[in-house]
Scaffold this active site. Structure first.
Site, PDB file in Angstrom:
ATOM      1  N   VAL A   1      -3.949  25.153 -32.697  1.00 41.50           N
ATOM      2  CA  VAL A   1      -3.711  25.793 -31.406  1.00 41.50           C
ATOM      3  C   VAL A   1      -5.058  26.185 -30.813  1.00 41.50           C
ATOM      4  CG1 VAL A   1      -2.613  27.708 -30.198  1.00 41.50           C
ATOM      5  CG2 VAL A   1      -1.457  26.651 -32.138  1.00 41.50           C
TER       6      VAL A   1
ATOM      7  N   SER B   1      -7.750  28.192 -28.957  1.00 42.53           N
ATOM      8  CA  SER B   1      -7.786  29.655 -28.967  1.00 42.53           C
ATOM      9  C   SER B   1      -7.684  30.293 -27.582  1.00 42.53           C
ATOM     10  CB  SER B   1      -9.045  30.149 -29.678  1.00 42.53           C
ATOM     11  OG  SER B   1     -10.208  29.684 -29.024  1.00 42.53           O
ATOM     12  N   LYS B   2      -8.323  29.722 -26.568  1.00 41.17           N
ATOM     13  CA  LYS B   2      -8.215  30.340 -25.242  1.00 41.17           C
ATOM     14  C   LYS B   2      -6.788  30.240 -24.717  1.00 41.17           C
ATOM     15  CE  LYS B   2     -10.000  30.546 -20.546  1.00 41.17           C
ATOM     16  NZ  LYS B   2     -10.940  30.006 -19.530  1.00 41.17           N
TER      17      LYS B   2
ATOM     18  N   CYS C   1     -18.953  26.718 -30.328  1.00 46.95           N
ATOM     19  CA  CYS C   1     -17.696  26.176 -29.822  1.00 46.95           C
ATOM     20  C   CYS C   1     -17.894  24.737 -29.359  1.00 46.95           C
ATOM     21  CB  CYS C   1     -17.181  27.038 -28.678  1.00 46.95           C
ATOM     22  SG  CYS C   1     -15.717  26.373 -27.865  1.00 46.95           S
TER      23      CYS C   1
ATOM     24  N   ASP D   1     -20.115  31.002 -32.594  1.00 49.91           N
ATOM     25  CA  ASP D   1     -19.029  31.471 -33.447  1.00 49.91           C
ATOM     26  C   ASP D   1     -19.655  32.024 -34.722  1.00 49.91           C
ATOM     27  OD1 ASP D   1     -16.988  30.595 -31.690  1.00 49.91           O
ATOM     28  OD2 ASP D   1     -17.075  28.572 -32.522  1.00 49.91           O
TER      29      ASP D   1
ATOM     30  N   HIS E   1     -13.631  26.329 -35.422  1.00 51.68           N
ATOM     31  CA  HIS E   1     -13.672  27.014 -36.719  1.00 51.68           C
ATOM     32  C   HIS E   1     -12.996  26.188 -37.821  1.00 51.68           C
ATOM     33  CE1 HIS E   1     -13.787  30.051 -33.569  1.00 51.68           C
ATOM     34  NE2 HIS E   1     -14.082  31.013 -34.404  1.00 51.68           N
ATOM     35  N   GLU E   2     -11.768  25.741 -37.517  1.00 46.16           N
ATOM     36  CA  GLU E   2     -10.979  25.020 -38.518  1.00 46.16           C
ATOM     37  C   GLU E   2     -11.688  23.745 -38.961  1.00 46.16           C
ATOM     38  OE1 GLU E   2      -8.073  26.784 -35.402  1.00 46.16           O
ATOM     39  OE2 GLU E   2     -10.077  25.896 -35.432  1.00 46.16           O
TER      40      GLU E   2
ATOM     41  N   ARG F   1     -12.676  36.851 -30.909  1.00 43.24           N
ATOM     42  CA  ARG F   1     -12.990  36.578 -29.502  1.00 43.24           C
ATOM     43  C   ARG F   1     -11.670  36.590 -28.736  1.00 43.24           C
ATOM     44  NH1 ARG F   1     -16.024  31.263 -28.646  1.00 43.24           N
ATOM     45  NH2 ARG F   1     -17.750  32.489 -29.480  1.00 43.24           N
ATOM     46  N   GLY F   2     -11.665  37.292 -27.600  1.00 42.84           N
ATOM     47  CA  GLY F   2     -10.444  37.370 -26.809  1.00 42.84           C
ATOM     48  C   GLY F   2      -9.291  38.014 -27.546  1.00 42.84           C
TER      49      GLY F   2
END
Length: 281
Positions: free
Chosen positions: A87, A89-90, A188, A195, A227-228, A256-257
């Site tokens: 998924v 992230s934003k 990112c 990150d 990240h993943e 973040r967020g």
């Protein structure tokens, strides 16, 4: 730059674009990224060399009850590593914001809605828990397990990703140990934003040279991936160059967020035992 940086699947993402914030429930805001993008780059087939999950902590989760009274909670989500999609992230943040002015009949309805929508996006059933804020006020800040390898008197002058640091990095000594580093930093894939993370590596097999391992982890510093994807790269590179009998790689990234992402990949464990915060989380 990764081979898939300009992939068509990434061009439609809201990440890196100016977006409008929705305040009423809108599941269509969620956006999926195929895990196959980086797994093809790693030459991984359908039979993955690891199991695991992506553990997300949702710190900005709020909605209205039937009386219009705002509710707040902290959520924990686990996406299986076997799901076809991660998924983005934003889009996850924008989706959660759409709960803010939406009435739900109960906390269970919120949880069921999250499970339904996130599972549809990931392509596999996702585990969700939501907790009162009070539960997190009692949660301790912990350190990662094992020995920290960061305090080494070495000179670093190369910050470009290089898996070759792991070549010839094992000795003839067999060992079972856990190591960790707080020096993991990548960027990112879309926005180039930094990150920041910590990574724990638990393995059984030939002893890995700590200097070479640290140089390898630092080489992610200018590397652009989600990240993943970084964690799967770390796992597959250690398996390739060090060939341990068993291996677990667990990274915890700063939020973040209102979201933190904590990818977990293992040769034998499906999920971390606990979801405990580090000092930077």
């Amino acid at each position: 730059m990764t081979k898939y940086t300009n992939a068509d699947e990434l061009k439609s993402l809201t990440l890196g674009q100016k977006t409008e914030y929705k305040h009423t429930y809108e599941p269509e805001l969620l956006q999926a990224v195929p895990r196959s993008l980086n797994r093809d780059d790693l030459a991984l087939g359908d039979e993955l060399p690891f199991v695991g999950c992506d553990v997300w902590t949702l710190y900005e989760l709020s909605w209205l009850n039937q009386n219009g009274l705002p509710q707040v909670a902290v959520g924990e989500v686990a996406l299986p590593a076997t799901s076809p999609n991660l998924v983005e992230s934003k889009s996850f943040k924008l989706y959660l914001n759409s709960f803010n002015q939406t009435k739900f009949t109960s906390w269970d309805e919120v949880k069921e809605t999250l499970v339904k929508d996130l599972s549809a996006c990931a392509g596999e059933t996702v585990k969700v828990d939501i907790f009162p804020v009070q539960r997190y006020s009692q949660q301790p800040i912990v350190d990662m397990q094992g020995e920290c390898i960061d305090d080494q008197d070495i000179i670093i002058d190369d910050y470009e990703f290089n898996a070759a640091y792991l070549e010839s990095s094992t000795s003839d000594v067999n060992i079972e140990e856990t190591l960790h580093s707080h020096l993991l930093k990548s960027n990112c894939l879309i926005t180039n934003q930094p990150d920041w993370g910590s990574v724990e590596i638990q393995y059984k097999g030939k002893k890995i040279d700590r200097e070479k391992l640290l140089r390898y982890l630092i080489s992610f510093r200018q590397h652009n991936e989600f990240h993943e994807q970084c964690v799967e790269r770390i796992y597959t590179d250690i398996m390739k160059y060090c060939a341990p009998e068993s291996l677990t790689v667990f990274a915890r990234y700063t939020r973040r967020g209102g979201l933190d992402i904590n990818p977990f990949r293992s040769s034998h464990l499906l999920a971390p035992k606990d979801n405990l915060r580090l000092a930077r989380q």
